[in-house]
Design a protein around this motif. Structure first.
Motif, PDB file in Angstrom:
ATOM      1  N   PRO A   6       0.827  -1.212   0.000  1.00  0.00           N
ATOM      2  CA  PRO A   6       0.000   0.000   0.000  1.00  0.00           C
ATOM      3  C   PRO A   6       0.857   1.256   0.000  1.00  0.00           C
ATOM      4  N   LEU A   7       0.269   2.365  -0.436  1.00  0.00           N
ATOM      5  CA  LEU A   7       0.994   3.633  -0.521  1.00  0.00           C
ATOM      6  C   LEU A   7       1.673   3.985   0.799  1.00  0.00           C
ATOM      7  N   GLY A   8       0.990   3.725   1.913  1.00  0.00           N
ATOM      8  CA  GLY A   8       1.535   4.084   3.222  1.00  0.00           C
ATOM      9  C   GLY A   8       2.799   3.338   3.600  1.00  0.00           C
ATOM     10  N   GLU A   9       3.152   2.292   2.839  1.00  0.00           N
ATOM     11  CA  GLU A   9       4.365   1.525   3.124  1.00  0.00           C
ATOM     12  C   GLU A   9       5.496   1.862   2.154  1.00  0.00           C
ATOM     13  N   ALA A  10       5.492   3.099   1.666  1.00  0.00           N
ATOM     14  CA  ALA A  10       6.559   3.532   0.752  1.00  0.00           C
ATOM     15  C   ALA A  10       7.930   3.424   1.403  1.00  0.00           C
ATOM     16  N   GLU A  11       8.006   3.720   2.701  1.00  0.00           N
ATOM     17  CA  GLU A  11       9.296   3.620   3.390  1.00  0.00           C
ATOM     18  C   GLU A  11       9.818   2.190   3.325  1.00  0.00           C
ATOM     19  N   ALA A  12       8.962   1.212   3.619  1.00  0.00           N
ATOM     20  CA  ALA A  12       9.378  -0.188   3.573  1.00  0.00           C
ATOM     21  C   ALA A  12       9.785  -0.589   2.161  1.00  0.00           C
ATOM     22  N   ALA A  13       9.061  -0.075   1.173  1.00  0.00           N
ATOM     23  CA  ALA A  13       9.386  -0.386  -0.224  1.00  0.00           C
ATOM     24  C   ALA A  13      10.786   0.084  -0.577  1.00  0.00           C
ATOM     25  N   HIS A  14      11.127   1.300  -0.141  1.00  0.00           N
ATOM     26  CA  HIS A  14      12.439   1.842  -0.471  1.00  0.00           C
ATOM     27  C   HIS A  14      13.557   1.174   0.327  1.00  0.00           C
ATOM     28  N   ARG A  15      13.257   0.719   1.508  1.00  0.00           N
ATOM     29  CA  ARG A  15      14.271  -0.019   2.260  1.00  0.00           C
ATOM     30  C   ARG A  15      14.605  -1.323   1.531  1.00  0.00           C
ATOM     31  N   ARG A  16      13.594  -1.960   0.974  1.00  0.00           N
ATOM     32  CA  ARG A  16      13.841  -3.198   0.231  1.00  0.00           C
ATOM     33  C   ARG A  16      14.632  -2.915  -1.041  1.00  0.00           C
ATOM     34  N   MET A  17      14.384  -1.779  -1.672  1.00  0.00           N
ATOM     35  CA  MET A  17      15.162  -1.420  -2.847  1.00  0.00           C
ATOM     36  C   MET A  17      16.626  -1.216  -2.486  1.00  0.00           C
ATOM     37  N   GLU A  18      16.867  -0.545  -1.367  1.00  0.00           N
ATOM     38  CA  GLU A  18      18.237  -0.228  -0.989  1.00  0.00           C
ATOM     39  C   GLU A  18      19.019  -1.456  -0.526  1.00  0.00           C
ATOM     40  N   ASP A  19      18.345  -2.456   0.071  1.00  0.00           N
ATOM     41  CA  ASP A  19      19.094  -3.628   0.529  1.00  0.00           C
ATOM     42  C   ASP A  19      19.226  -4.689  -0.568  1.00  0.00           C
ATOM     43  N   ARG A  20      18.678  -4.363  -1.763  1.00  0.00           N
ATOM     44  CA  ARG A  20      18.831  -5.224  -2.940  1.00  0.00           C
ATOM     45  C   ARG A  20      18.332  -6.644  -2.701  1.00  0.00           C
ATOM     46  N   SER A  21      17.229  -6.777  -1.937  1.00  0.00           N
ATOM     47  CA  SER A  21      16.674  -8.101  -1.667  1.00  0.00           C
ATOM     48  C   SER A  21      15.623  -8.515  -2.681  1.00  0.00           C
ATOM     49  N   LEU A  22      15.387  -7.666  -3.668  1.00  0.00           N
ATOM     50  CA  LEU A  22      14.334  -7.927  -4.645  1.00  0.00           C
ATOM     51  C   LEU A  22      14.790  -8.860  -5.755  1.00  0.00           C
ATOM     52  N   HIS A  23      13.826  -9.639  -6.277  1.00  0.00           N
ATOM     53  CA  HIS A  23      14.071 -10.443  -7.466  1.00  0.00           C
ATOM     54  C   HIS A  23      13.072 -10.068  -8.556  1.00  0.00           C
ATOM     55  N   GLY A  24      12.385  -8.955  -8.378  1.00  0.00           N
ATOM     56  CA  GLY A  24      11.392  -8.499  -9.346  1.00  0.00           C
ATOM     57  C   GLY A  24      11.168  -7.005  -9.179  1.00  0.00           C
ATOM     58  N   ARG A  25       9.908  -6.588  -9.125  1.00  0.00           N
ATOM     59  CA  ARG A  25       9.587  -5.182  -8.963  1.00  0.00           C
ATOM     60  C   ARG A  25       8.656  -4.989  -7.777  1.00  0.00           C
ATOM     61  N   ILE A  26       8.701  -3.795  -7.181  1.00  0.00           N
ATOM     62  CA  ILE A  26       7.749  -3.384  -6.144  1.00  0.00           C
ATOM     63  C   ILE A  26       6.814  -2.352  -6.738  1.00  0.00           C
ATOM     64  N   VAL A  27       5.529  -2.509  -6.449  1.00  0.00           N
ATOM     65  CA  VAL A  27       4.522  -1.560  -6.912  1.00  0.00           C
ATOM     66  C   VAL A  27       3.686  -1.124  -5.715  1.00  0.00           C
ATOM     67  N   LEU A  28       3.469   0.185  -5.609  1.00  0.00           N
ATOM     68  CA  LEU A  28       2.586   0.712  -4.567  1.00  0.00           C
ATOM     69  C   LEU A  28       1.160   0.748  -5.090  1.00  0.00           C
ATOM     70  N   GLU A  29       0.219   0.156  -4.337  1.00  0.00           N
ATOM     71  CA  GLU A  29      -1.193   0.169  -4.716  1.00  0.00           C
ATOM     72  C   GLU A  29      -1.877   1.349  -4.045  1.00  0.00           C
ATOM     73  N   ILE A  30      -2.646   2.107  -4.813  1.00  0.00           N
ATOM     74  CA  ILE A  30      -3.244   3.326  -4.273  1.00  0.00           C
ATOM     75  C   ILE A  30      -4.761   3.282  -4.406  1.00  0.00           C
ATOM     76  N   ASN A  31      -5.314   3.672  -5.557  1.00  0.00           N
ATOM     77  CA  ASN A  31      -6.765   3.608  -5.769  1.00  0.00           C
ATOM     78  C   ASN A  31      -7.138   2.311  -6.463  1.00  0.00           C
ATOM     79  N   SER A  32      -6.804   1.173  -5.875  1.00  0.00           N
ATOM     80  CA  SER A  32      -7.034  -0.099  -6.566  1.00  0.00           C
ATOM     81  C   SER A  32      -7.970  -0.988  -5.761  1.00  0.00           C
TER      82      SER A  32
END
Length: 327
Positions: free
Chosen positions: A301-327
């Motif tokens: 969710p949009l409110g977890e943008a901080e967590a999303a960016h922490r995951r980007m910075e620690d390079r733990s991803l194997h795909g993409r992160i998307v923030l859901e807003i009006n969905s």
């Protein structure tokens, strides 16, 4: 509208959800009710001077990437209707994409109505596939049956190249990843012929040569790649994920072996070549609809943008992160 703000420069901890006035589109702009916003490495590596985007380490404009539905059209805009599903890039002049409403330049928006695609997949892949299409067709001048090597194969930008290259008629597409991402590579649905360990790619691929190399990694990988290139081949410098700003390439190697090296920065290129965006958007949507851009997506969710960016910075991803807003 709801939006993520960063009132000071810093890391992910400066991100906070806030209520802001609803923006209104000006001439040549479109207001979009955002359903999904992509989280990319660009937003982690650079600061943003936008009230709805995080302020990171080095102030610069950020290309917001969003999908959603048309909310309103600004003066002079035609060809869209309210409620139409769309995806948008940004030239940096719009409001921030981490928000429930986004103001986009009309020429950076394309309809997704006829494709019936998951809007999360659309925003995760289409903007980068646009960049890949332009890099391949306008910078590398990629031709049918040519062979492509992509470093950082599962990364946001890199993962968009195999689909676009396949659409353009590539005969062979190989990728490299860090050793800890080989398992994820085995489960990837991206149209690579093979993905190998980047720490051993020279020996593993000995005997193979490539017409085009995509390098968003930099460092020693850039020089080592030259050994796998044939006369007339091209290497596209598209980033520096390694963080090695001191590495140099011997330009005499390019001359002696008749190879070329070009840089590609989408923000700079699109700003001076806006006419390439719409055709590239259409090509990207067709490739995605053909199944050439399937990738793992984590939705927050949009409110977890901080967590999303922490995951980007620690390079733990194997795909993409998307923030859901009006969905």
């Amino acid at each position: 509208m709801e939006a993520i703000q960063a009132k000071t420069f810093g890391g992910p901890d400066v991100l906070a959800l806030a209520e802001l006035p609803d923006p209104v589109p000006g001439p040549g702009k479109i207001a979009i009710d955002v359903s999904h916003a992509a989280v990319g490495s660009t937003s982690c590596s650079g600061a943003v001077n936008s009230r709805t985007f995080p302020a990171w380490r080095n102030p610069r404009s950020y290309r917001a990437e969003i999908s959603g539905t048309v909310r309103a059209l600004g003066p002079g805009v035609s060809g869209f209707r309210v409620g139409e599903r769309v995806v948008s890039l940004s030239d940096g002049s719009g409001t921030g994409g981490y928000a429930s409403i986004y103001i986009a330049p009309a020429h950076m928006v394309v309809s997704t109505e006829v494709y019936r695609l998951d809007p999360a997949l659309v925003v995760a892949m289409v903007p980068n596939m646009v960049m890949a299409h332009v890099a391949l067709t306008r910078v590398a001048h990629f031709e049918k049956v040519e062979r492509l090597l992509v470093h950082g194969a599962l990364g946001g930008l890199s993962s968009s190249f195999p689909g676009m290259a396949r659409q353009l008629g590539a005969s062979r597409i190989l990728g490299t990843v860090l050793p800890n991402k080989l398992k994820a590579a085995e489960n990837s649905h991206l149209p690579y012929d093979r993905i190998v360990d980047s720490s051993e790619f020279q020996s593993t691929l000995a005997g193979e040569t490539f017409d085009v190399v995509i390098d968003p990694v930099g460092g020693a990988i850039r020089s080592h790649s030259l050994k796998l290139m044939r006369p007339g081949s091209r290497i596209i410098v598209a980033g520096n994920a390694s963080g090695d700003w001191t590495h140099e390439v011997n330009s005499n190697d390019l001359w002696l072996r008749s190879m070329s090296m070009s840089g590609f920065n989408a923000a700079a290129y699109f700003a001076t070549h806006p006419e390439v965006v719409r055709p590239a958007l259409e090509a990207a949507l067709k490739a995605l609809a053909a199944g050439l851009g399937e990738i793992v997506i984590d939705r927050l969710p949009l409110g977890e943008a901080e967590a999303a960016h922490r995951r980007m910075e620690d390079r733990s991803l194997h795909g993409r992160i998307v923030l859901e807003i009006n969905s």
